[in-house]
Write a protein that holds these residues in place. Structure first.
Motif, mmCIF file in Angstrom:
data_model
loop_
_atom_site.group_PDB
_atom_site.id
_atom_site.type_symbol
_atom_site.label_atom_id
_atom_site.label_comp_id
_atom_site.label_asym_id
_atom_site.label_seq_id
_atom_site.Cartn_x
_atom_site.Cartn_y
_atom_site.Cartn_z
ATOM 1 N N GLY A 9 40.023 37.326 34.075
ATOM 2 C CA GLY A 9 41.252 38.098 33.964
ATOM 3 C C GLY A 9 42.471 37.267 34.338
ATOM 4 N N ILE A 10 43.535 37.942 34.750
ATOM 5 C CA ILE A 10 44.786 37.261 35.094
ATOM 6 C C ILE A 10 44.553 36.169 36.130
ATOM 7 N N MET A 11 43.773 36.487 37.156
ATOM 8 C CA MET A 11 43.523 35.528 38.227
ATOM 9 C C MET A 11 42.359 34.602 37.891
ATOM 10 N N GLY A 12 41.229 35.188 37.539
ATOM 11 C CA GLY A 12 40.024 34.404 37.316
ATOM 12 C C GLY A 12 40.157 33.393 36.195
ATOM 13 N N GLY A 13 40.842 33.773 35.113
ATOM 14 C CA GLY A 13 41.009 32.857 33.999
ATOM 15 C C GLY A 13 41.765 31.602 34.406
ATOM 16 N N ASN A 14 42.816 31.785 35.200
ATOM 17 C CA ASN A 14 43.598 30.642 35.663
ATOM 18 C C ASN A 14 42.828 29.808 36.678
ATOM 19 N N MET A 15 42.072 30.470 37.540
ATOM 20 C CA MET A 15 41.283 29.737 38.531
ATOM 21 C C MET A 15 40.213 28.882 37.849
ATOM 22 N N ALA A 16 39.502 29.479 36.902
ATOM 23 C CA ALA A 16 38.477 28.740 36.174
ATOM 24 C C ALA A 16 39.076 27.595 35.379
ATOM 25 N N ALA A 17 40.300 27.799 34.874
ATOM 26 C CA ALA A 17 40.964 26.749 34.104
ATOM 27 C C ALA A 17 41.166 25.486 34.938
ATOM 28 N N VAL A 60 28.439 30.012 42.414
ATOM 29 C CA VAL A 60 28.964 31.056 41.530
ATOM 30 C C VAL A 60 30.209 31.656 42.180
ATOM 31 N N PHE A 61 31.328 31.577 41.471
ATOM 32 C CA PHE A 61 32.553 32.256 41.889
ATOM 33 C C PHE A 61 32.698 33.536 41.074
ATOM 34 N N SER A 62 33.159 34.601 41.719
ATOM 35 C CA SER A 62 33.459 35.833 40.984
ATOM 36 C C SER A 62 34.852 36.302 41.347
ATOM 37 N N MET A 63 35.576 36.751 40.320
ATOM 38 C CA MET A 63 36.903 37.343 40.511
ATOM 39 C C MET A 63 36.966 38.557 39.607
ATOM 40 N N LEU A 64 36.631 39.712 40.181
ATOM 41 C CA LEU A 64 36.515 40.950 39.414
ATOM 42 C C LEU A 64 37.515 41.973 39.937
ATOM 43 N N SER A 65 37.506 43.157 39.369
ATOM 44 C CA SER A 65 38.583 44.109 39.642
ATOM 45 C C SER A 65 38.358 44.974 40.871
ATOM 46 N N THR A 66 37.141 45.478 41.058
ATOM 47 C CA THR A 66 36.873 46.440 42.126
ATOM 48 C C THR A 66 35.499 46.189 42.737
ATOM 49 N N PRO A 67 35.229 46.743 43.926
ATOM 50 C CA PRO A 67 33.881 46.638 44.491
ATOM 51 C C PRO A 67 32.817 47.222 43.565
ATOM 52 N N GLN A 68 33.165 48.295 42.862
ATOM 53 C CA GLN A 68 32.206 48.930 41.967
ATOM 54 C C GLN A 68 31.803 47.987 40.835
ATOM 55 N N VAL A 69 32.764 47.222 40.330
ATOM 56 C CA VAL A 69 32.452 46.266 39.260
ATOM 57 C C VAL A 69 31.612 45.112 39.807
ATOM 58 N N VAL A 70 31.938 44.626 40.995
ATOM 59 C CA VAL A 70 31.122 43.569 41.618
ATOM 60 C C VAL A 70 29.685 44.044 41.763
ATOM 61 N N GLU A 71 29.511 45.272 42.244
ATOM 62 C CA GLU A 71 28.165 45.828 42.406
ATOM 63 C C GLU A 71 27.441 45.898 41.073
ATOM 64 N N ALA A 72 28.124 46.357 40.029
ATOM 65 C CA ALA A 72 27.494 46.484 38.716
ATOM 66 C C ALA A 72 27.082 45.138 38.150
ATOM 67 N N VAL A 73 27.877 44.099 38.405
ATOM 68 C CA VAL A 73 27.600 42.777 37.841
ATOM 69 C C VAL A 73 26.559 42.012 38.646
ATOM 70 N N PHE A 74 26.534 42.205 39.970
ATOM 71 C CA PHE A 74 25.704 41.344 40.821
ATOM 72 C C PHE A 74 24.463 42.006 41.407
ATOM 73 N N PHE A 75 24.492 43.313 41.628
ATOM 74 C CA PHE A 75 23.377 43.958 42.311
ATOM 75 C C PHE A 75 22.346 44.469 41.299
ATOM 76 N N ALA A 127 48.260 31.257 40.834
ATOM 77 C CA ALA A 127 46.975 30.962 40.195
ATOM 78 C C ALA A 127 47.152 29.935 39.084
ATOM 79 N N GLU A 128 48.207 30.090 38.293
ATOM 80 C CA GLU A 128 48.482 29.131 37.217
ATOM 81 C C GLU A 128 48.770 27.735 37.769
ATOM 82 N N ASN A 129 49.431 27.683 38.924
ATOM 83 C CA ASN A 129 49.859 26.406 39.491
ATOM 84 C C ASN A 129 48.847 25.801 40.455
ATOM 85 N N GLY A 130 47.720 26.469 40.666
ATOM 86 C CA GLY A 130 46.727 25.963 41.616
ATOM 87 C C GLY A 130 47.220 26.021 43.049
#
Length: 288
Positions: A9-17, A60-75, A127-130
């Motif tokens: 997303g807005i943050m994760g995309g720039n961080m991964a870049a 593994v780095f994760s940058m997701l929107s909510t705790p519920q999404v983290v749970e759905a993706v990782f648990f 995030a864009e500027n590191g």
């Protein structure tokens, strides 16, 4: 080491870049298909599933929107943790409540995965500027293993303490940010009502010693009525909600933060959720 980044997303995309630009052996994954620029790094892979993203990763780095999404993706049996290597590291950069970070730590431990809560201070431009600041909870030894990658994405790393303390400190930062934006907006609107020029207020108030530095940028958003998203208002509402949940767990009253939460909730309900959090000014302006 092989690195995976989950959430572009807005943050994760720039961080991964920034990881890609520094020739990290990187695999990225987003739940919905999304373009990712590889920056000429032949070691970047775009995975088609969370399993394929994490199965060979050392970190593994994760940058997701909510705790519920983290749970759905990782648990769970189909979650990322089930496919990660023994002794791999999961650093969750999502803004979550501290009790959820503790839960994530316990889930990771079941799979022999090391865990850090690693939220960041900063929004789109840092995030864009590191230039993000990482707020870390967890073992110092584990932090040392991923420090080089954090340095690619940010300008500072603060080890706050044990598991959950990074999430705890991030909660304080965002709670203050949210309330400061409300106070700034209310002051500008009150000044206008008393007949002071809006331009004078926006030029002067952000430079006062009592004003947080971030209000200089937000003053321009207000001046131009342009709330292009840097930090979505809906996620600020979410963060205040998480603070309220944590305060309930701790039996600690949050008088002003809860008032701010209801204001952001009203703005969110009025269709401002995908605008920048500074759009709280526009919401309050409509009520003056």
């Amino acid at each position: 080491m092989k690195v995976a980044f989950i959430g572009l997303g807005i943050m994760g995309g720039n961080m991964a870049a920034h990881l890609a630009k520094n020739n990290v052996d990187l695999t990225v994954y987003n739940r919905t298909p999304k373009h990712f620029e590889t920056f000429g790094n032949s070691n970047v892979t775009i995975a088609n599933s969370v399993k394929n993203a994490v199965k060979d990763a050392d970190v593994v780095f994760s940058m997701l929107s909510t705790p519920q999404v983290v749970e759905a993706v990782f648990f769970g049996s189909n979650g990322a943790l089930s496919f990660m290597k023994e002794n791999a590291i999961w650093a969750d950069c999502t803004t979550v409540n501290p009790s959820f970070s503790s839960q994530a730590f316990e889930e990771a431990k079941k799979h022999d995965v090391k865990f850090l809560d690693a939220p960041v201070s900063g929004s789109k431009i840092p995030a864009e500027n590191g230039e993000l600041i990482f707020l870390i909870g967890g073992e110092a030894e584990t932090l040392n293993e991923i420090q080089p990658y954090l340095n690619f994405m940010g300008s500072k790393v603060l080890h706050i303490g044990e598991i959950g303390k990074g999430a705890s400190f991030k909660m304080l930062v965002n709670m203050m940010l949210a309330q400061s934006m409300v106070v700034f907006s209310e002051a500008i609107l009150f000044g206008e009502k008393m007949g002071i020029s809006k331009d004078f207020l926006l030029n002067t108030v952000p430079n006062l010693i009592v004003s947080p530095p971030f209000t200089k940028a937000k003053a321009e958003a207000v001046r131009n009525d342009n709330y292009e998203v840097q930090f979505p208002l809906e996620w600020m509402h979410k963060d205040l909600h998480l603070a309220a949940l944590t305060a309930f767990e701790m039996n600690q009253p949050l008088y002003m933060a809860n008032l701010a939460k209801e204001l952001y909730a009203g703005a969110n309900k009025n269709g401002m959720g995908r605008a920048d959090m500074s759009a709280i000014y526009k919401y309050l302006e409509a009520k003056k």
